[in-house]
Design a protein around this motif. Structure first.
Motif, PDB file in Angstrom:
ATOM      1  N   GLY A   1       1.694   1.952  -5.431  1.00  0.00           N
ATOM      2  CA  GLY A   1       0.825   1.279  -4.465  1.00  0.00           C
ATOM      3  C   GLY A   1      -0.402   0.609  -5.077  1.00  0.00           C
ATOM      4  O   GLY A   1      -0.879  -0.399  -4.560  1.00  0.00           O
TER       5      GLY A   1
ATOM      6  N   ARG B   1       0.994  12.241  -2.631  1.00  0.00           N
ATOM      7  CA  ARG B   1       0.133  11.063  -2.835  1.00  0.00           C
ATOM      8  C   ARG B   1      -1.299  11.510  -3.078  1.00  0.00           C
ATOM      9  O   ARG B   1      -2.059  11.763  -2.132  1.00  0.00           O
ATOM     10  CB  ARG B   1       0.249  10.130  -1.633  1.00  0.00           C
ATOM     11  CG  ARG B   1       1.655   9.525  -1.553  1.00  0.00           C
ATOM     12  CD  ARG B   1       1.865   8.716  -0.321  1.00  0.00           C
ATOM     13  NE  ARG B   1       3.080   7.912  -0.427  1.00  0.00           N
ATOM     14  CZ  ARG B   1       4.299   8.345  -0.132  1.00  0.00           C
ATOM     15  NH1 ARG B   1       4.485   9.582   0.263  1.00  0.00           N
ATOM     16  NH2 ARG B   1       5.339   7.537  -0.252  1.00  0.00           N
TER      17      ARG B   1
ATOM     18  N   PRO C   1       0.814  -1.214   0.000  1.00  0.00           N
ATOM     19  CA  PRO C   1       0.000   0.000   0.000  1.00  0.00           C
ATOM     20  C   PRO C   1       0.845   1.261   0.000  1.00  0.00           C
ATOM     21  O   PRO C   1       2.049   1.221   0.239  1.00  0.00           O
ATOM     22  CB  PRO C   1      -0.797  -0.120   1.304  1.00  0.00           C
ATOM     23  CG  PRO C   1      -0.038  -1.070   2.154  1.00  0.00           C
ATOM     24  CD  PRO C   1       0.666  -1.999   1.223  1.00  0.00           C
TER      25      PRO C   1
ATOM     26  N   ALA D   1       9.659  -2.770  12.471  1.00  0.00           N
ATOM     27  CA  ALA D   1      11.110  -2.988  12.461  1.00  0.00           C
ATOM     28  C   ALA D   1      11.783  -1.759  11.881  1.00  0.00           C
ATOM     29  O   ALA D   1      11.143  -0.978  11.158  1.00  0.00           O
ATOM     30  CB  ALA D   1      11.438  -4.221  11.620  1.00  0.00           C
ATOM     31  N   THR D   2      13.054  -1.608  12.175  1.00  0.00           N
ATOM     32  CA  THR D   2      13.791  -0.472  11.620  1.00  0.00           C
ATOM     33  C   THR D   2      14.128  -0.763  10.163  1.00  0.00           C
ATOM     34  O   THR D   2      14.081  -1.905   9.708  1.00  0.00           O
ATOM     35  CB  THR D   2      15.104  -0.239  12.384  1.00  0.00           C
ATOM     36  OG1 THR D   2      15.947  -1.382  12.143  1.00  0.00           O
ATOM     37  CG2 THR D   2      14.871  -0.059  13.872  1.00  0.00           C
TER      38      THR D   2
ATOM     39  N   ALA E   1       4.643   9.643   6.226  1.00  0.00           N
ATOM     40  CA  ALA E   1       4.616   9.890   4.775  1.00  0.00           C
ATOM     41  C   ALA E   1       4.373  11.354   4.411  1.00  0.00           C
ATOM     42  O   ALA E   1       3.717  12.086   5.150  1.00  0.00           O
ATOM     43  CB  ALA E   1       3.536   9.020   4.139  1.00  0.00           C
TER      44      ALA E   1
ATOM     45  N   LYS F   1       8.093   0.852  -0.009  1.00  0.00           N
ATOM     46  CA  LYS F   1       8.608   0.121  -1.183  1.00  0.00           C
ATOM     47  C   LYS F   1       9.834   0.810  -1.772  1.00  0.00           C
ATOM     48  O   LYS F   1      10.824   0.159  -2.083  1.00  0.00           O
ATOM     49  CB  LYS F   1       7.506   0.022  -2.270  1.00  0.00           C
ATOM     50  CG  LYS F   1       6.257  -0.684  -1.798  1.00  0.00           C
ATOM     51  CD  LYS F   1       5.185  -0.718  -2.862  1.00  0.00           C
ATOM     52  CE  LYS F   1       4.579   0.626  -3.177  1.00  0.00           C
ATOM     53  NZ  LYS F   1       3.830   1.238  -2.063  1.00  0.00           N
TER      54      LYS F   1
END
Ligand code: ATP
Ligand code: SKM
Ligand code: MG
Length: 246
Positions: free
Chosen positions: A132, A168, A62, A202-203, A163, A67
């Motif tokens: 996405g 977007r 998404p 997670a990093t 974000a 990504k």
């Protein structure tokens, strides 16, 4: 859990066409040439001659799941090129937000699918991050069946924290649309993915390491499958079996 969702899905034999040998120009000139050729940034030399899938390893997920940022890092870690199809779209047609306003979403999806099909037709190991909504297109989903596909998943809360919404168009005016859009698309993401990583838990460093390990394991698996499929062809290299690969 970062578990493969469709373990054993055949990735297919690696392409046999050789990856073009980069000419020995100065790195800066090579970087510039690659950039103008469509967003493929030259990466560090592939580490330790490791076997990787000789095709695009595709990142889906998404909006704002990570990504692009994780894709760049994994490509760098593995020493292979990175391609972002959103960036290629922008190079060809201009800013995506403007394209939405002028031509509408349907036309965007058609053009986006063309850009992706063109990119996936290229051989050679590289990371390809899709937009996405790319999985909405049926033709794109069919093409993804031939590639290792990594799904990056996150939460609306994490996205709204990190974000840049101005870039977007589907979120700019209604940030909370993220969750609704994900609910609609979730079955499509799950259908194409071989493995899922949560980017809100997670990093970036941890994710880079885990994802790179998964990609390398796919390469070794494809190599073993190819050798198994040709039992009478003597190989110049011994097959090393390792349970930790899978
Ligand atoms: N593991 C992470 N931890 C913290 N922040 C992250 C993580 N992964 C990504 N981000 C941040 O989330 C934001 C969105 O990342 P990115 O632009 O890579 O998403 P994307 O999936 O490519 O989005 P789009 O679908 O719009 O192309 C960026 O600000 C990035 O730095
Ligand atoms: O999720 C989506 O539909 C989109 C995501 C972005 O990556 C861009 O491809 C575009 O803004 C549309
Ligand atoms: Mg992106």
């Amino acid at each position: 859990m970062n578990e493969p969702r469709r373990a054993g899905r055949p990735v297919g034999p690696p392409e046999t066409r050789p990856v073009p040998t980069p000419p020995s120009f100065a790195p800066a000139a090579r970087r510039e040439r690659a950039r103008s050729a469509g967003g493929v940034r030259p990466a560090r030399r592939r580490r330790g001659g490791q076997r990787l899938p000789e095709r695009a390893i595709v990142f889906v997920g998404p909006m704002a799941a990570g990504k692009t940022s994780l894709g760049k890092r994994v490509a760098r870690e593995l020493g292979i090129p990175f391609v972002d199809t959103d960036a290629q779209f922008v190079r060809k047609y201009g800013p995506i937000a403007e394209f939405f306003v002028t031509h509408g979403e349907d036309e965007f999806r058609r053009r986006e699918a063309e850009v992706i099909a063109h990119e996936l037709a290229e051989t050679g190991a590289r990371i390809v991050a899709l937009g996405g909504g790319a999985v909405i297109h049926e033709g794109t989903r069919a093409l993804l069946a031939e590639h290792p596909v990594v799904l990056l998943m996150t939460t609306q809360e994490a996205v709204l924290r990190t974000a840049n919404l101005a870039k977007r168009p589907l979120l700019r005016d209604d940030p909370s649309a993220w969750g609704r859009i994900l609910r609609e698309r979730r079955p499509l993401y799950d259908a194409v993915a071989d493995v899922t990583f949560r980017t809100d838990r997670a990093t970036k460093d941890q994710l880079t390491e885990r994802t790179s390990r998964w990609v390398a394991a796919q390469g070794r698996k494809a190599w073993r499958e190819r050798n198994r499929a040709r039992p009478h062809t003597p190989s110049s290299e011994p097959v090393k079996e390792s349970r930790s690969d899978d």
